[in-house]
Design a protein around this motif. Structure first.
Motif, PDB file in Angstrom:
ATOM      1  N   MET A   1       0.848  -1.187   0.000  1.00  0.00           N
ATOM      2  CA  MET A   1       0.000   0.000   0.000  1.00  0.00           C
ATOM      3  C   MET A   1       0.884   1.239   0.000  1.00  0.00           C
ATOM      4  N   ILE A   2       0.458   2.216  -0.765  1.00  0.00           N
ATOM      5  CA  ILE A   2       1.154   3.505  -0.816  1.00  0.00           C
ATOM      6  C   ILE A   2       0.153   4.584  -0.421  1.00  0.00           C
ATOM      7  N   ILE A   3       0.562   5.432   0.512  1.00  0.00           N
ATOM      8  CA  ILE A   3      -0.263   6.550   0.961  1.00  0.00           C
ATOM      9  C   ILE A   3       0.438   7.846   0.575  1.00  0.00           C
ATOM     10  N   SER A   4      -0.304   8.755  -0.059  1.00  0.00           N
ATOM     11  CA  SER A   4       0.212  10.101  -0.307  1.00  0.00           C
ATOM     12  C   SER A   4      -0.297  11.009   0.797  1.00  0.00           C
ATOM     13  N   ILE A   5       0.576  11.867   1.258  1.00  0.00           N
ATOM     14  CA  ILE A   5       0.212  12.765   2.358  1.00  0.00           C
ATOM     15  C   ILE A   5       0.649  14.180   2.002  1.00  0.00           C
ATOM     16  N   GLY A   6      -0.190  15.131   2.354  1.00  0.00           N
ATOM     17  CA  GLY A   6       0.119  16.537   2.108  1.00  0.00           C
ATOM     18  C   GLY A   6      -0.385  17.388   3.251  1.00  0.00           C
ATOM     19  N   ASN A   7       0.295  18.472   3.491  1.00  0.00           N
ATOM     20  CA  ASN A   7      -0.067  19.341   4.613  1.00  0.00           C
ATOM     21  C   ASN A   7       0.421  20.748   4.383  1.00  0.00           C
ATOM     22  N   ASP A   8      -0.216  21.682   5.078  1.00  0.00           N
ATOM     23  CA  ASP A   8       0.309  23.043   5.127  1.00  0.00           C
ATOM     24  C   ASP A   8       1.059  23.211   6.443  1.00  0.00           C
ATOM     25  N   HIS A   9       1.414  24.443   6.763  1.00  0.00           N
ATOM     26  CA  HIS A   9       2.198  24.745   7.962  1.00  0.00           C
ATOM     27  C   HIS A   9       1.505  24.308   9.252  1.00  0.00           C
ATOM     28  N   ALA A  10       0.179  24.342   9.272  1.00  0.00           N
ATOM     29  CA  ALA A  10      -0.559  23.956  10.485  1.00  0.00           C
ATOM     30  C   ALA A  10      -0.575  22.446  10.691  1.00  0.00           C
ATOM     31  N   GLU A  54      -5.889   9.900  -7.739  1.00  0.00           N
ATOM     32  CA  GLU A  54      -6.645   9.803  -8.993  1.00  0.00           C
ATOM     33  C   GLU A  54      -5.976   8.887 -10.016  1.00  0.00           C
ATOM     34  N   ASP A  55      -4.670   9.020 -10.151  1.00  0.00           N
ATOM     35  CA  ASP A  55      -3.991   8.252 -11.202  1.00  0.00           C
ATOM     36  C   ASP A  55      -3.504   6.884 -10.729  1.00  0.00           C
ATOM     37  N   GLY A  56      -3.773   6.547  -9.463  1.00  0.00           N
ATOM     38  CA  GLY A  56      -3.430   5.232  -8.954  1.00  0.00           C
ATOM     39  C   GLY A  56      -2.005   5.084  -8.462  1.00  0.00           C
ATOM     40  N   THR A  57      -1.253   6.183  -8.445  1.00  0.00           N
ATOM     41  CA  THR A  57       0.101   6.140  -7.887  1.00  0.00           C
ATOM     42  C   THR A  57       0.043   5.763  -6.413  1.00  0.00           C
ATOM     43  N   SER A  58      -1.004   6.241  -5.729  1.00  0.00           N
ATOM     44  CA  SER A  58      -1.219   5.932  -4.312  1.00  0.00           C
ATOM     45  C   SER A  58      -2.587   5.301  -4.125  1.00  0.00           C
ATOM     46  N   SER A  59      -2.681   4.453  -3.099  1.00  0.00           N
ATOM     47  CA  SER A  59      -3.951   3.804  -2.780  1.00  0.00           C
ATOM     48  C   SER A  59      -4.931   4.782  -2.148  1.00  0.00           C
ATOM     49  N   LEU A  60      -4.421   5.599  -1.240  1.00  0.00           N
ATOM     50  CA  LEU A  60      -5.233   6.549  -0.481  1.00  0.00           C
ATOM     51  C   LEU A  60      -4.414   7.806  -0.225  1.00  0.00           C
ATOM     52  N   GLY A  61      -5.109   8.873   0.204  1.00  0.00           N
ATOM     53  CA  GLY A  61      -4.429  10.104   0.557  1.00  0.00           C
ATOM     54  C   GLY A  61      -4.847  10.598   1.927  1.00  0.00           C
TER      55      GLY A  61
END
Length: 143
Positions: A1-10, A54-61
């Protein structure tokens, strides 16, 4: 499984703890978030997560900002994304069971780190119920 994660400063502190947790579970992580607490624009870090899912690079975000709202709105601009802003574990479970959520939006200023880590666990382990919910989920995307 691959998870993509993104965040801002908070969301930097929570993101780092969540990444550590995911790696401890032998889950590969694509980190699109800032590693700083200096002010940044959340869309710059959320769009790459949505694209990965969307493109399937990751399973979930997983996306994290102060209220969770801006990140959630940004992710949901993508046709293939069903991002859920959650502040209880029950909401996380229902978002997966009934809505087949593929991105979890965490409001870092409104939940504890322990709650956020629990949300991640629930998000990863809860299956989509399908059945009567399947045709509803299919109607979410505009064609």
């Amino acid at each position: 499984m691959i998870i993509s994660i993104g965040n801002d400063h908070a969301g930097t502190f929570y993101k780092n703890k969540i990444v550590d947790y995911l790696k401890s579970q032998n889950i590969e992580v694509h980190n699109h978030g800032t590693n700083s607490e200096d002010s940044v624009d959340y869309p710059d870090f959320v769009h790459p997560v949505a694209i990965d899912v969307e493109d399937g690079t990751s399973s979930l975000g997983i996306i994290i900002c102060g209220s969770g709202n801006g990140a959630n709105m940004t992710a949901n601009k993508h046709q293939g994304i069903r991002s859920a802003l959650c502040w209880t574990s029950e909401l996380v479970a229902l978002a997966k069971q009934h809505n087949n959520a593929n991105v979890l939006s965490i409001p870092s200023r409104f939940v504890s780190l322990e709650e956020a880590l629990d949300f991640v666990t629930v998000f990863l382990k809860t299956p989509f119920d399908g059945g009567r919910h399947h045709h509803r989920v299919d109607k979410i995307a505009c064609h």
